[in-house]
Write a protein that holds these residues in place. Structure first.
Motif, PDB file in Angstrom:
ATOM      1  N   GLN A  32      63.166  63.183  15.618  1.00 15.00           N
ATOM      2  CA  GLN A  32      63.789  64.452  15.998  1.00 15.00           C
ATOM      3  C   GLN A  32      65.200  64.274  16.549  1.00 15.00           C
ATOM      4  O   GLN A  32      66.045  65.165  16.414  1.00 15.00           O
ATOM      5  CB  GLN A  32      62.912  65.178  17.008  1.00 15.00           C
TER       6      GLN A  32
ATOM      7  N   ARG B  47      76.727  64.015   7.532  1.00 16.41           N
ATOM      8  CA  ARG B  47      75.792  63.496   8.538  1.00 16.41           C
ATOM      9  C   ARG B  47      75.079  62.251   8.019  1.00 16.41           C
ATOM     10  O   ARG B  47      74.884  61.279   8.761  1.00 16.41           O
ATOM     11  CB  ARG B  47      74.763  64.559   8.917  1.00 16.41           C
TER      12      ARG B  47
ATOM     13  N   GLY C 176      67.522  64.432  13.482  1.00 15.77           N
ATOM     14  CA  GLY C 176      67.416  65.547  12.559  1.00 15.77           C
ATOM     15  C   GLY C 176      66.681  65.204  11.285  1.00 15.77           C
ATOM     16  O   GLY C 176      66.977  65.761  10.217  1.00 15.77           O
TER      17      GLY C 176
END
Length: 330
Positions: free
Chosen positions: A203, A283, A206
Protein backbone atom coordinates in the motif's frame (compact mmCIF):
# COMPACT_ATOMS: atom_id res chain seq x y z
CA UNK A 1 -0.23 -5.44 -19.03
CA UNK A 2 1.94 -7.01 -16.35
CA UNK A 3 0.09 -9.32 -13.96
CA UNK A 4 1.47 -11.10 -10.89
CA UNK A 5 0.03 -14.08 -9.06
CA UNK A 6 1.24 -14.30 -5.46
CA UNK A 7 0.32 -16.20 -2.32
CA UNK A 8 1.65 -18.64 0.21
CA UNK A 9 3.10 -21.94 -0.89
CA UNK A 10 0.35 -24.40 -1.76
CA UNK A 11 -2.34 -21.75 -2.13
CA UNK A 12 -2.89 -22.59 -5.78
CA UNK A 13 -1.29 -19.52 -7.35
CA UNK A 14 0.44 -21.59 -10.04
CA UNK A 15 -2.84 -23.29 -10.92
CA UNK A 16 -4.69 -19.96 -11.05
CA UNK A 17 -1.97 -18.24 -13.07
CA UNK A 18 -1.93 -21.13 -15.56
CA UNK A 19 -5.71 -20.97 -15.93
CA UNK A 20 -5.54 -17.21 -16.51
CA UNK A 21 -2.82 -17.72 -19.13
CA UNK A 22 -4.98 -20.33 -20.87
CA UNK A 23 -7.96 -17.97 -20.75
CA UNK A 24 -5.95 -15.21 -22.41
CA UNK A 25 -4.51 -17.55 -25.04
CA UNK A 26 -7.99 -18.87 -25.87
CA UNK A 27 -8.99 -15.29 -26.73
CA UNK A 28 -5.95 -14.90 -28.98
CA UNK A 29 -4.25 -12.45 -26.62
CA UNK A 30 -0.43 -12.25 -26.88
CA UNK A 31 1.08 -13.59 -23.65
CA UNK A 32 4.55 -13.88 -22.16
CA UNK A 33 4.41 -16.22 -19.15
CA UNK A 34 7.15 -16.22 -16.53
CA UNK A 35 7.75 -18.74 -13.75
CA UNK A 36 9.53 -16.82 -10.98
CA UNK A 37 8.87 -19.35 -8.23
CA UNK A 38 11.62 -21.44 -6.66
CA UNK A 39 9.36 -24.45 -7.21
CA UNK A 40 9.10 -24.51 -10.99
CA UNK A 41 5.62 -25.84 -11.79
CA UNK A 42 4.13 -23.39 -14.30
CA UNK A 43 5.34 -25.38 -17.31
CA UNK A 44 3.66 -28.53 -16.05
CA UNK A 45 0.49 -26.57 -15.24
CA UNK A 46 0.45 -25.42 -18.87
CA UNK A 47 0.62 -29.00 -20.06
CA UNK A 48 4.33 -29.67 -20.53
CA UNK A 49 5.68 -33.09 -19.65
CA UNK A 50 8.24 -33.38 -16.87
CA UNK A 51 10.98 -33.81 -19.47
CA UNK A 52 9.83 -30.77 -21.45
CA UNK A 53 9.61 -28.62 -18.31
CA UNK A 54 13.07 -29.74 -17.16
CA UNK A 55 14.53 -28.83 -20.56
CA UNK A 56 13.37 -25.20 -20.38
CA UNK A 57 16.38 -22.84 -20.41
CA UNK A 58 16.92 -20.92 -17.18
CA UNK A 59 16.88 -17.14 -17.30
CA UNK A 60 19.41 -17.08 -14.47
CA UNK A 61 21.86 -19.08 -16.53
CA UNK A 62 21.48 -16.59 -19.38
CA UNK A 63 21.89 -13.48 -17.25
CA UNK A 64 25.13 -12.32 -18.97
CA UNK A 65 23.39 -12.45 -22.36
CA UNK A 66 20.33 -10.65 -20.97
CA UNK A 67 22.45 -7.87 -19.51
CA UNK A 68 24.53 -7.39 -22.63
CA UNK A 69 21.47 -7.18 -24.87
CA UNK A 70 19.52 -4.80 -22.62
CA UNK A 71 22.54 -2.53 -22.11
CA UNK A 72 22.53 -1.68 -25.79
CA UNK A 73 24.41 1.56 -26.40
CA UNK A 74 23.50 3.16 -23.08
CA UNK A 75 26.52 5.37 -22.30
CA UNK A 76 25.76 5.27 -18.58
CA UNK A 77 26.45 1.53 -18.49
CA UNK A 78 29.97 0.98 -19.88
CA UNK A 79 29.94 -2.73 -19.02
CA UNK A 80 27.27 -5.39 -18.56
CA UNK A 81 29.24 -6.55 -15.53
CA UNK A 82 28.06 -3.48 -13.65
CA UNK A 83 24.37 -4.20 -14.24
CA UNK A 84 22.36 -5.56 -11.33
CA UNK A 85 18.78 -6.80 -11.07
CA UNK A 86 17.43 -3.27 -10.51
CA UNK A 87 19.38 -1.47 -13.25
CA UNK A 88 16.89 0.82 -15.01
CA UNK A 89 16.86 1.54 -18.75
CA UNK A 90 17.97 4.86 -20.15
CA UNK A 91 18.74 6.46 -23.48
CA UNK A 92 20.42 3.81 -25.62
CA UNK A 93 19.08 0.82 -23.67
CA UNK A 94 17.29 -1.91 -25.56
CA UNK A 95 13.69 -2.56 -24.56
CA UNK A 96 11.66 -5.77 -24.72
CA UNK A 97 8.28 -6.11 -26.39
CA UNK A 98 5.76 -8.88 -25.86
CA UNK A 99 5.35 -9.91 -29.48
CA UNK A 100 8.80 -9.23 -30.93
CA UNK A 101 11.67 -11.61 -31.60
CA UNK A 102 14.92 -10.81 -29.83
CA UNK A 103 18.02 -12.58 -28.46
CA UNK A 104 16.57 -12.73 -24.93
CA UNK A 105 13.52 -14.65 -26.10
CA UNK A 106 15.65 -16.77 -28.41
CA UNK A 107 17.80 -17.85 -25.47
CA UNK A 108 15.22 -18.06 -22.69
CA UNK A 109 11.68 -18.38 -24.06
CA UNK A 110 9.99 -21.44 -25.47
CA UNK A 111 6.60 -21.61 -27.19
CA UNK A 112 3.80 -23.50 -25.47
CA UNK A 113 0.78 -24.43 -27.58
CA UNK A 114 -2.56 -23.96 -25.84
CA UNK A 115 -6.18 -24.13 -26.94
CA UNK A 116 -6.85 -21.14 -29.18
CA UNK A 117 -3.24 -19.94 -29.33
CA UNK A 118 0.24 -20.21 -27.95
CA UNK A 119 2.29 -18.34 -25.37
CA UNK A 120 5.95 -17.70 -24.70
CA UNK A 121 7.17 -19.29 -21.47
CA UNK A 122 10.27 -18.21 -19.55
CA UNK A 123 11.50 -19.68 -16.27
CA UNK A 124 14.01 -18.40 -13.76
CA UNK A 125 15.36 -21.90 -13.32
CA UNK A 126 15.50 -24.05 -10.19
CA UNK A 127 18.22 -24.16 -7.60
CA UNK A 128 21.11 -26.24 -8.84
CA UNK A 129 23.60 -28.27 -6.84
CA UNK A 130 26.12 -25.46 -7.37
CA UNK A 131 23.73 -22.96 -5.71
CA UNK A 132 23.21 -24.91 -2.51
CA UNK A 133 24.75 -23.20 0.49
CA UNK A 134 26.18 -20.30 -1.52
CA UNK A 135 23.28 -18.54 -3.24
CA UNK A 136 19.83 -17.21 -2.47
CA UNK A 137 16.89 -17.43 -4.82
CA UNK A 138 16.78 -13.66 -5.28
CA UNK A 139 19.82 -14.02 -7.55
CA UNK A 140 17.64 -16.16 -9.83
CA UNK A 141 14.61 -13.88 -9.73
CA UNK A 142 16.87 -10.94 -10.54
CA UNK A 143 16.75 -11.91 -14.22
CA UNK A 144 12.95 -11.51 -14.15
CA UNK A 145 13.17 -8.10 -12.49
CA UNK A 146 15.78 -6.85 -14.96
CA UNK A 147 13.64 -7.94 -17.91
CA UNK A 148 10.49 -6.35 -16.46
CA UNK A 149 12.42 -3.11 -15.96
CA UNK A 150 13.11 -3.07 -19.69
CA UNK A 151 9.76 -4.37 -20.94
CA UNK A 152 7.07 -2.20 -22.49
CA UNK A 153 3.63 -3.61 -23.13
CA UNK A 154 0.25 -2.41 -24.27
CA UNK A 155 -3.41 -2.92 -23.38
CA UNK A 156 -3.91 -6.06 -25.46
CA UNK A 157 -0.60 -7.67 -24.43
CA UNK A 158 -0.03 -9.58 -21.22
CA UNK A 159 2.97 -10.57 -19.15
CA UNK A 160 1.82 -13.02 -16.47
CA UNK A 161 4.28 -13.89 -13.69
CA UNK A 162 3.87 -16.77 -11.26
CA UNK A 163 5.76 -15.25 -8.33
CA UNK A 164 7.84 -16.82 -5.60
CA UNK A 165 5.80 -17.89 -2.58
CA UNK A 166 5.05 -15.64 0.36
CA UNK A 167 6.58 -12.19 0.60
CA UNK A 168 10.01 -12.97 -0.88
CA UNK A 169 9.44 -10.52 -3.73
CA UNK A 170 9.82 -7.66 -1.24
CA UNK A 171 13.57 -8.33 -1.15
CA UNK A 172 13.72 -5.98 -4.16
CA UNK A 173 11.39 -3.74 -6.13
CA UNK A 174 9.90 -6.65 -8.06
CA UNK A 175 6.51 -6.30 -6.34
CA UNK A 176 6.06 -2.83 -7.90
CA UNK A 177 6.49 -4.01 -11.49
CA UNK A 178 2.86 -4.98 -12.10
CA UNK A 179 -0.34 -3.29 -13.21
CA UNK A 180 -2.31 -5.75 -11.07
CA UNK A 181 -1.37 -8.27 -8.40
CA UNK A 182 -3.73 -11.16 -7.73
CA UNK A 183 -3.12 -12.70 -4.32
CA UNK A 184 -4.42 -16.24 -4.12
CA UNK A 185 -5.65 -17.03 -0.60
CA UNK A 186 -7.17 -20.11 0.95
CA UNK A 187 -9.93 -19.62 3.56
CA UNK A 188 -7.56 -20.29 6.47
CA UNK A 189 -5.62 -18.17 8.95
CA UNK A 190 -2.35 -19.00 7.21
CA UNK A 191 -3.96 -18.26 3.86
CA UNK A 192 -4.84 -14.68 4.79
CA UNK A 193 -1.64 -14.02 6.77
CA UNK A 194 0.33 -13.55 3.54
CA UNK A 195 -2.39 -11.19 2.31
CA UNK A 196 -2.01 -8.95 5.36
CA UNK A 197 1.76 -8.83 4.97
CA UNK A 198 1.54 -8.15 1.24
CA UNK A 199 -1.06 -5.44 1.70
CA UNK A 200 1.05 -3.72 4.36
CA UNK A 201 4.10 -3.58 2.11
CA UNK A 202 2.27 -2.85 -1.11
CA UNK A 203 0.00 0.00 0.00
CA UNK A 204 2.93 2.37 0.55
CA UNK A 205 3.82 2.04 -3.14
CA UNK A 206 0.35 2.15 -4.63
CA UNK A 207 0.50 -1.49 -5.76
CA UNK A 208 -2.97 -2.61 -6.97
CA UNK A 209 -3.92 -5.77 -5.07
CA UNK A 210 -6.95 -8.04 -5.30
CA UNK A 211 -7.59 -11.34 -3.56
CA UNK A 212 -8.67 -14.49 -5.36
CA UNK A 213 -10.16 -16.94 -2.87
CA UNK A 214 -9.17 -20.50 -3.75
CA UNK A 215 -10.40 -23.88 -2.49
CA UNK A 216 -13.62 -22.25 -1.32
CA UNK A 217 -16.08 -25.03 -0.50
CA UNK A 218 -19.12 -23.29 0.89
CA UNK A 219 -20.75 -20.24 2.49
CA UNK A 220 -18.62 -20.46 5.64
CA UNK A 221 -15.38 -20.31 3.63
CA UNK A 222 -16.72 -17.36 1.67
CA UNK A 223 -17.82 -15.53 4.83
CA UNK A 224 -14.39 -16.10 6.39
CA UNK A 225 -12.58 -14.55 3.46
CA UNK A 226 -14.96 -11.60 3.26
CA UNK A 227 -14.46 -10.93 6.95
CA UNK A 228 -10.66 -11.18 6.69
CA UNK A 229 -9.93 -9.30 3.45
CA UNK A 230 -13.00 -7.11 2.98
CA UNK A 231 -13.39 -5.31 -0.32
CA UNK A 232 -10.08 -6.69 -1.60
CA UNK A 233 -11.83 -10.03 -2.23
CA UNK A 234 -12.45 -10.04 -5.96
CA UNK A 235 -13.68 -13.53 -6.76
CA UNK A 236 -13.55 -17.09 -5.45
CA UNK A 237 -12.72 -20.39 -7.09
CA UNK A 238 -13.90 -23.79 -5.93
CA UNK A 239 -13.17 -27.40 -6.79
CA UNK A 240 -12.42 -28.12 -10.45
CA UNK A 241 -12.68 -31.53 -12.06
CA UNK A 242 -10.95 -30.00 -15.10
CA UNK A 243 -7.93 -29.06 -13.01
CA UNK A 244 -7.91 -32.44 -11.28
CA UNK A 245 -7.86 -34.19 -14.67
CA UNK A 246 -4.99 -31.98 -15.83
CA UNK A 247 -3.03 -32.77 -12.70
CA UNK A 248 -3.48 -36.46 -13.41
CA UNK A 249 -2.09 -36.03 -16.92
CA UNK A 250 -5.49 -36.35 -18.56
CA UNK A 251 -5.96 -32.94 -20.18
CA UNK A 252 -9.35 -31.88 -21.50
CA UNK A 253 -10.15 -29.08 -23.95
CA UNK A 254 -10.06 -25.75 -22.14
CA UNK A 255 -13.62 -25.06 -23.31
CA UNK A 256 -14.75 -27.77 -20.86
CA UNK A 257 -13.58 -25.81 -17.80
CA UNK A 258 -16.48 -25.34 -15.41
CA UNK A 259 -18.73 -22.33 -16.09
CA UNK A 260 -18.20 -20.85 -12.62
CA UNK A 261 -14.45 -20.95 -13.01
CA UNK A 262 -14.64 -19.48 -16.52
CA UNK A 263 -16.67 -16.59 -15.09
CA UNK A 264 -14.00 -16.08 -12.43
CA UNK A 265 -11.32 -15.88 -15.12
CA UNK A 266 -13.36 -13.32 -17.05
CA UNK A 267 -13.55 -11.24 -13.87
CA UNK A 268 -9.75 -11.36 -13.58
CA UNK A 269 -9.41 -10.21 -17.19
CA UNK A 270 -11.90 -7.37 -16.70
CA UNK A 271 -10.07 -6.26 -13.56
CA UNK A 272 -6.74 -6.32 -15.37
CA UNK A 273 -8.18 -4.35 -18.28
CA UNK A 274 -9.49 -1.70 -15.89
CA UNK A 275 -6.05 -1.42 -14.28
CA UNK A 276 -4.55 -0.38 -17.61
CA UNK A 277 -6.45 2.91 -17.44
CA UNK A 278 -4.62 3.74 -14.21
CA UNK A 279 -1.14 2.98 -15.56
CA UNK A 280 1.39 5.67 -14.70
CA UNK A 281 4.70 5.24 -16.52
CA UNK A 282 6.32 8.12 -14.64
CA UNK A 283 5.57 6.52 -11.27
CA UNK A 284 6.66 3.14 -12.61
CA UNK A 285 10.02 4.59 -13.66
CA UNK A 286 10.39 6.54 -10.43
CA UNK A 287 9.86 3.41 -8.34
CA UNK A 288 12.36 1.55 -10.50
CA UNK A 289 14.98 4.19 -9.82
CA UNK A 290 14.11 4.27 -6.10
CA UNK A 291 14.82 0.59 -5.61
CA UNK A 292 17.89 0.70 -7.81
CA UNK A 293 19.44 3.41 -5.66
CA UNK A 294 18.60 1.47 -2.49
CA UNK A 295 20.16 -1.72 -3.83
CA UNK A 296 23.19 0.15 -5.13
CA UNK A 297 23.89 1.67 -1.73
CA UNK A 298 23.13 -1.53 0.18
CA UNK A 299 25.28 -3.97 -1.80
CA UNK A 300 25.51 -3.17 -5.51
CA UNK A 301 28.28 -0.58 -5.40
CA UNK A 302 30.49 -2.80 -3.27
CA UNK A 303 29.88 -5.89 -5.39
CA UNK A 304 30.49 -4.25 -8.77
CA UNK A 305 33.11 -1.71 -7.72
CA UNK A 306 31.13 1.01 -9.52
CA UNK A 307 28.88 3.93 -8.58
CA UNK A 308 25.59 2.44 -9.77
CA UNK A 309 23.71 5.68 -9.10
CA UNK A 310 25.41 6.97 -12.25
CA UNK A 311 23.36 4.44 -14.27
CA UNK A 312 20.20 6.47 -13.68
CA UNK A 313 19.17 8.61 -16.65
CA UNK A 314 17.25 11.48 -15.00
CA UNK A 315 15.45 12.46 -18.19
CA UNK A 316 14.26 8.96 -19.13
CA UNK A 317 10.70 7.68 -18.63
CA UNK A 318 9.76 4.17 -19.73
CA UNK A 319 6.74 4.30 -22.03
CA UNK A 320 5.07 2.00 -24.54
CA UNK A 321 5.37 4.74 -27.16
CA UNK A 322 9.17 4.53 -27.17
CA UNK A 323 10.83 3.05 -30.28
CA UNK A 324 10.34 -0.70 -30.50
CA UNK A 325 13.98 -1.63 -30.93
CA UNK A 326 15.65 0.62 -28.37
CA UNK A 327 15.39 3.79 -26.32
CA UNK A 328 17.67 5.79 -28.56
CA UNK A 329 19.96 8.48 -27.17
CA UNK A 330 18.76 12.01 -27.72
Amino acid sequence: MKIAFVGKGGSGKTTLSSLFIRHLAADGTPVVAMDADINQHLGAALGLTEAQAAALPAMGANLPLIKEYLRGSNPRIPSADTMIKTTPPGAGSRLLRVTEDNPVYDACARPVALDGGGVRLLVTGPFTEADLGVACYHSKVGAVELCLNHLVDGREEFVVVDMTAGSDSFASGLFTRFDMTFLVAEPTRKGVAVYRQYREYAQDFGVPLKVVGNKVQGPDDLAFLRNEVGDDLLVTVGHSEWVRAMEKGRPRPFAELEDANRRALRTLRETADAAYGRRDWERYTRQMVHFHLRNAESWGNARTGADLAAQVDPGFVLDERLPASAAQPA
